[in-house]
Design a protein around this motif. Structure first.
Motif, PDB file in Angstrom:
ATOM      1  N   GLN A 113      19.097 -48.361  19.278  1.00  0.00           N
ATOM      2  CA  GLN A 113      18.107 -47.713  20.132  1.00  0.00           C
ATOM      3  C   GLN A 113      18.227 -46.203  19.921  1.00  0.00           C
ATOM      4  O   GLN A 113      19.255 -45.600  20.221  1.00  0.00           O
ATOM      5  N   LEU A 114      17.167 -45.595  19.385  1.00  0.00           N
ATOM      6  CA  LEU A 114      17.167 -44.146  19.158  1.00  0.00           C
ATOM      7  C   LEU A 114      16.839 -43.383  20.433  1.00  0.00           C
ATOM      8  O   LEU A 114      17.415 -42.337  20.720  1.00  0.00           O
ATOM      9  N   PHE A 115      15.901 -43.916  21.191  1.00  0.00           N
ATOM     10  CA  PHE A 115      15.480 -43.273  22.440  1.00  0.00           C
ATOM     11  C   PHE A 115      15.182 -44.387  23.440  1.00  0.00           C
ATOM     12  O   PHE A 115      14.391 -45.278  23.155  1.00  0.00           O
ATOM     13  N   PRO A 116      15.829 -44.397  24.611  1.00  0.00           N
ATOM     14  CA  PRO A 116      15.687 -45.534  25.538  1.00  0.00           C
ATOM     15  C   PRO A 116      14.284 -45.639  26.124  1.00  0.00           C
ATOM     16  O   PRO A 116      13.583 -44.635  26.288  1.00  0.00           O
ATOM     17  N   VAL A 117      13.889 -46.867  26.458  1.00  0.00           N
ATOM     18  CA  VAL A 117      12.576 -47.104  27.059  1.00  0.00           C
ATOM     19  C   VAL A 117      12.577 -46.540  28.477  1.00  0.00           C
ATOM     20  O   VAL A 117      13.416 -46.912  29.307  1.00  0.00           O
ATOM     21  N   GLY A 118      11.663 -45.644  28.737  1.00  0.00           N
ATOM     22  CA  GLY A 118      11.566 -45.029  30.062  1.00  0.00           C
ATOM     23  C   GLY A 118      10.606 -43.856  30.022  1.00  0.00           C
ATOM     24  O   GLY A 118       9.846 -43.689  29.067  1.00  0.00           O
ATOM     25  N   LYS A 119      10.630 -43.036  31.059  1.00  0.00           N
ATOM     26  CA  LYS A 119       9.801 -41.844  31.077  1.00  0.00           C
ATOM     27  C   LYS A 119      10.303 -40.880  30.000  1.00  0.00           C
ATOM     28  O   LYS A 119      11.501 -40.616  29.900  1.00  0.00           O
ATOM     29  N   THR A 120       9.390 -40.374  29.194  1.00  0.00           N
ATOM     30  CA  THR A 120       9.771 -39.725  27.947  1.00  0.00           C
ATOM     31  C   THR A 120       9.910 -38.215  28.097  1.00  0.00           C
ATOM     32  O   THR A 120       8.974 -37.533  28.513  1.00  0.00           O
ATOM     33  N   ASN A 121      11.090 -37.712  27.720  1.00  0.00           N
ATOM     34  CA  ASN A 121      11.258 -36.282  27.502  1.00  0.00           C
ATOM     35  C   ASN A 121      10.767 -36.023  26.082  1.00  0.00           C
ATOM     36  O   ASN A 121      11.444 -36.379  25.103  1.00  0.00           O
ATOM     37  N   LYS A 122       9.612 -35.429  25.939  1.00  0.00           N
ATOM     38  CA  LYS A 122       8.965 -35.334  24.635  1.00  0.00           C
ATOM     39  C   LYS A 122       9.768 -34.499  23.643  1.00  0.00           C
ATOM     40  O   LYS A 122       9.799 -34.803  22.449  1.00  0.00           O
ATOM     41  N   VAL A 123      10.416 -33.437  24.116  1.00  0.00           N
ATOM     42  CA  VAL A 123      11.211 -32.600  23.215  1.00  0.00           C
ATOM     43  C   VAL A 123      12.389 -33.398  22.659  1.00  0.00           C
ATOM     44  O   VAL A 123      12.673 -33.380  21.451  1.00  0.00           O
ATOM     45  N   GLU A 124      13.092 -34.122  23.528  1.00  0.00           N
ATOM     46  CA  GLU A 124      14.233 -34.917  23.090  1.00  0.00           C
ATOM     47  C   GLU A 124      13.800 -36.027  22.136  1.00  0.00           C
ATOM     48  O   GLU A 124      14.478 -36.298  21.128  1.00  0.00           O
ATOM     49  N   ALA A 125      12.684 -36.680  22.447  1.00  0.00           N
ATOM     50  CA  ALA A 125      12.214 -37.774  21.601  1.00  0.00           C
ATOM     51  C   ALA A 125      11.837 -37.266  20.214  1.00  0.00           C
ATOM     52  O   ALA A 125      12.196 -37.866  19.191  1.00  0.00           O
ATOM     53  N   LYS A 126      11.114 -36.161  20.149  1.00  0.00           N
ATOM     54  CA  LYS A 126      10.695 -35.615  18.845  1.00  0.00           C
ATOM     55  C   LYS A 126      11.899 -35.089  18.056  1.00  0.00           C
ATOM     56  O   LYS A 126      11.944 -35.197  16.822  1.00  0.00           O
ATOM     57  N   THR A 127      12.889 -34.547  18.750  1.00  0.00           N
ATOM     58  CA  THR A 127      14.091 -34.081  18.071  1.00  0.00           C
ATOM     59  C   THR A 127      14.846 -35.254  17.447  1.00  0.00           C
ATOM     60  O   THR A 127      15.334 -35.176  16.316  1.00  0.00           O
ATOM     61  N   ALA A 128      14.923 -36.362  18.182  1.00  0.00           N
ATOM     62  CA  ALA A 128      15.597 -37.548  17.664  1.00  0.00           C
ATOM     63  C   ALA A 128      14.887 -38.088  16.435  1.00  0.00           C
ATOM     64  O   ALA A 128      15.530 -38.477  15.451  1.00  0.00           O
ATOM     65  N   VAL A 129      13.558 -38.109  16.459  1.00  0.00           N
ATOM     66  CA  VAL A 129      12.785 -38.588  15.313  1.00  0.00           C
ATOM     67  C   VAL A 129      13.003 -37.697  14.099  1.00  0.00           C
ATOM     68  O   VAL A 129      13.105 -38.169  12.960  1.00  0.00           O
ATOM     69  N   ALA A 130      13.104 -36.394  14.305  1.00  0.00           N
ATOM     70  CA  ALA A 130      13.249 -35.442  13.198  1.00  0.00           C
ATOM     71  C   ALA A 130      14.570 -35.605  12.456  1.00  0.00           C
ATOM     72  O   ALA A 130      14.689 -35.199  11.294  1.00  0.00           O
ATOM     73  N   THR A 131      15.584 -36.205  13.108  1.00  0.00           N
ATOM     74  CA  THR A 131      16.903 -36.347  12.470  1.00  0.00           C
ATOM     75  C   THR A 131      16.976 -37.548  11.537  1.00  0.00           C
ATOM     76  O   THR A 131      17.976 -37.703  10.819  1.00  0.00           O
ATOM     77  N   LEU A 132      15.964 -38.402  11.521  1.00  0.00           N
ATOM     78  CA  LEU A 132      16.047 -39.659  10.760  1.00  0.00           C
ATOM     79  C   LEU A 132      15.943 -39.415   9.260  1.00  0.00           C
ATOM     80  O   LEU A 132      15.096 -38.639   8.798  1.00  0.00           O
ATOM     81  N   ARG A 133      16.799 -40.103   8.505  1.00  0.00           N
ATOM     82  CA  ARG A 133      16.764 -40.055   7.045  1.00  0.00           C
ATOM     83  C   ARG A 133      16.885 -41.480   6.508  1.00  0.00           C
ATOM     84  O   ARG A 133      17.749 -42.243   6.969  1.00  0.00           O
ATOM     85  N   PRO A 134      16.037 -41.877   5.560  1.00  0.00           N
ATOM     86  CA  PRO A 134      16.102 -43.246   5.018  1.00  0.00           C
ATOM     87  C   PRO A 134      17.490 -43.542   4.481  1.00  0.00           C
ATOM     88  O   PRO A 134      18.058 -42.751   3.715  1.00  0.00           O
ATOM     89  N   THR A 135      18.020 -44.719   4.876  1.00  0.00           N
ATOM     90  CA  THR A 135      19.430 -44.980   4.587  1.00  0.00           C
ATOM     91  C   THR A 135      19.698 -46.386   4.043  1.00  0.00           C
ATOM     92  O   THR A 135      20.197 -46.541   2.944  1.00  0.00           O
ATOM     93  N   GLY A 136      19.380 -47.420   4.845  1.00  0.00           N
ATOM     94  CA  GLY A 136      19.971 -48.719   4.563  1.00  0.00           C
ATOM     95  C   GLY A 136      19.046 -49.878   4.302  1.00  0.00           C
ATOM     96  O   GLY A 136      18.044 -49.762   3.593  1.00  0.00           O
ATOM     97  N   TRP A 137      19.375 -51.011   4.960  1.00  0.00           N
ATOM     98  CA  TRP A 137      18.713 -52.292   4.739  1.00  0.00           C
ATOM     99  C   TRP A 137      17.576 -52.469   5.744  1.00  0.00           C
ATOM    100  O   TRP A 137      17.249 -51.560   6.513  1.00  0.00           O
ATOM    101  N   THR A 138      16.988 -53.699   5.778  1.00  0.00           N
ATOM    102  CA  THR A 138      15.793 -53.924   6.604  1.00  0.00           C
ATOM    103  C   THR A 138      15.960 -55.162   7.483  1.00  0.00           C
ATOM    104  O   THR A 138      15.353 -56.211   7.233  1.00  0.00           O
ATOM    105  N   PRO A 139      16.766 -55.089   8.548  1.00  0.00           N
ATOM    106  CA  PRO A 139      16.977 -56.243   9.438  1.00  0.00           C
ATOM    107  C   PRO A 139      15.892 -56.351  10.517  1.00  0.00           C
ATOM    108  O   PRO A 139      16.124 -56.081  11.700  1.00  0.00           O
ATOM    109  N   ILE A 140      14.692 -56.754  10.120  1.00  0.00           N
ATOM    110  CA  ILE A 140      13.566 -56.787  11.068  1.00  0.00           C
ATOM    111  C   ILE A 140      13.805 -57.805  12.177  1.00  0.00           C
ATOM    112  O   ILE A 140      13.528 -57.547  13.356  1.00  0.00           O
ATOM    113  N   GLY A 141      14.316 -58.992  11.827  1.00  0.00           N
ATOM    114  CA  GLY A 141      14.532 -60.026  12.845  1.00  0.00           C
ATOM    115  C   GLY A 141      15.445 -59.559  13.954  1.00  0.00           C
ATOM    116  O   GLY A 141      15.137 -59.703  15.148  1.00  0.00           O
TER     117      GLY A 141
END
Length: 437
Positions: A113-141
């Motif tokens: 969970q990158l950002f918990p489900v709830g009322k959104t702090n938009k700055v925190e949510a966008k900051t968390a998204v900006a840190t993502l870098r493609p890394t691993g496998w694809t466990p969709i299930g």
């Protein structure tokens, strides 16, 4: 004779004003779409959305308008977060974002969970998204199971929006089996899938996930399309979160069509197909229906969606249409009908309760066509809303019965003629008096 035309112009203005007022009254009638807001105000659960983002190594690929897939997803998410409705509980879960090693067993557990489900702090949510870098496998299930836990259980519909560029590389568990498992639990969970890659295996898997839960699949080609579609899905969670659509299957004939009561229904309609449903309408009731057809794949320009109410013999009672040209994500149409609105009402029969009852057929058809190379199966997802309300007294109008058809036209014509003659006579009399003086 210029003066003789003014009363008719005034009469025309009056009629136009009456028409506008009547339209405003009709548009102001209550509808179920308003109910979620009222429910939220009364203390109901807020609509809940969990966005599952694929951050596996293949998201490095730069094949969307010259940008990498992850860059396109991050920019779209920033715009979605900025536009989030204040009443929506929103969260983000990732898959393949944290484990950089070569151990597949460990990489296939990588969903968090990158950002918990709830009322959104938009700055925190966008900051968390900006840190993502493609890394691993694809466990969709596993990510889908995690998203269901993020959203929790309750009486309202929850939505998972899955954005990925490939099929699950970690099965088991197979994501289609997981989607069926979640749907069978009766937890009101809908999974909408968006594919950034266009190979057939990925498309079939994402279609399977969406179909199992009553969601939609979208084949994403541009950043704008991704942004618009995710915004639309978040908005839809606000509009329909209190109602889980009931799956139904329309037929091609009214006599064999499923009988619908007030509620929200989901079905799939093939390109250029007709789907028919039947609704019993009692005397004194007004049928209100609307349909939204989701365009979840690339279609040709120039499209239309038609919703008709007909008698069981095929006689049209009323229709609603939507048409356009160019890219669209959804096409919608609506209608209202009661026996007081038509001079050619279908034949009524007696219901078990003894009240007069009319079988009205709802016919949904479309003029959409797939672009070359786009699969026609399965059909396009549609959502049909049916309501029965107390019939409005309009358009019968005054007790004298002057509010209908040719009688009203005749009365207005005579009134206009007499008014014009009167003012014309007054004008000539004033000119004669002026000459004498």
């Amino acid at each position: 004779m210029t003066t003789g035309r003014r009363p008719r112009a005034r009469l025309g203005s009056l009629l136009a004003a009456l028409a506008i007022t009547g339209g405003a009254l009709l548009s102001g009638l209550p509808a179920h779409a308003d109910e979620p807001s009222a429910g939220a105000a009364a203390g109901r659960e807020a609509p809940r959305v969990d966005l599952v983002l694929d951050v596996s190594g293949s998201m490095h690929a730069t094949d969307i308008q010259g940008k990498s897939r992850i860059a396109v997803a991050q920019q779209s998410l920033n715009e979605v977060i900025d536009a989030l409705p204040p009443e929506t509980d929103f969260g983000i879960r990732t898959l393949g974002a944290n484990y950089p090693g070569d151990d597949k067993n460990q990489g296939c557990q990588d969903t968090k969970q990158l950002f918990p489900v709830g009322k959104t702090n938009k700055v925190e949510a966008k900051t968390a998204v900006a840190t993502l870098r493609p890394t691993g496998w694809t466990p969709i299930g596993l990510a889908l199971r995690g998203a269901a836990q993020d959203l929790g259980k309750g009486e309202t519909t929850r939505r998972v929006v899955l954005i990925t560029d490939g099929e699950d590389s970690c099965a088991p568990p197979d994501p289609c089996d997981v989607a069926r498992e979640l749907a069978s639990q009766g937890i009101h969970l809908v999974v909408d899938t968006l594919g950034l890659a266009h190979d057939d295996k990925t498309r079939q898997q994402l279609l399977c996930i969406a179909n199992a839960t009553g969601g939609t699949f979208t084949d994403v080609r541009t950043q704008e399309q991704l942004t618009d579609k995710v915004k639309q899905l978040v908005d839809r969670s606000v509009d329909t979160y209190t109602v889980t659509p009931t799956k139904t299957t329309g037929t091609d004939k009214c006599e064999s069509a499923p009988v619908l009561t007030p509620g929200v229904y989901s079905d799939r309609e093939k390109f250029s197909e007709h789907r028919v449903y039947r609704v019993p309408v009692k005397a004194g009731q007004e049928l209100r229906a609307s349909v939204s057809v989701s365009v979840d794949r690339a279609v040709a320009r120039d499209y239309g969606v038609l919703l008709q109410a007909t008698s069981t013999t095929g006689q049209e009672l009323v229709r609603g249409t939507d048409a356009g040209s160019g890219r669209t994500d959804v096409a919608s149409a609506g209608l209202r009908w009661s026996s007081s609105m038509s001079s050619t009402s279908p034949t009524a029969s007696a219901s078990p309760s003894g009240a007069a009852e009319t079988a009205v057929c709802l016919v949904i058809s479309n003029s959409l066509a797939p672009q070359p190379g786009v699969a026609a199966d399965p059909g396009l997802p549609l959502e049909l809303t049916v309501d029965l309300a107390t019939a409005s007294p309009a358009p019968d109008g005054p007790a004298l019965g002057l509010g209908r058809g040719w009688i009203l036209l005749l009365v207005l014509t005579l009134a206009g003629l007499l008014t014009g003659l009167l003012f014309g006579w007054i004008a000539r009399w004033r000119i004669a008096v002026w000459r004498e003086n």
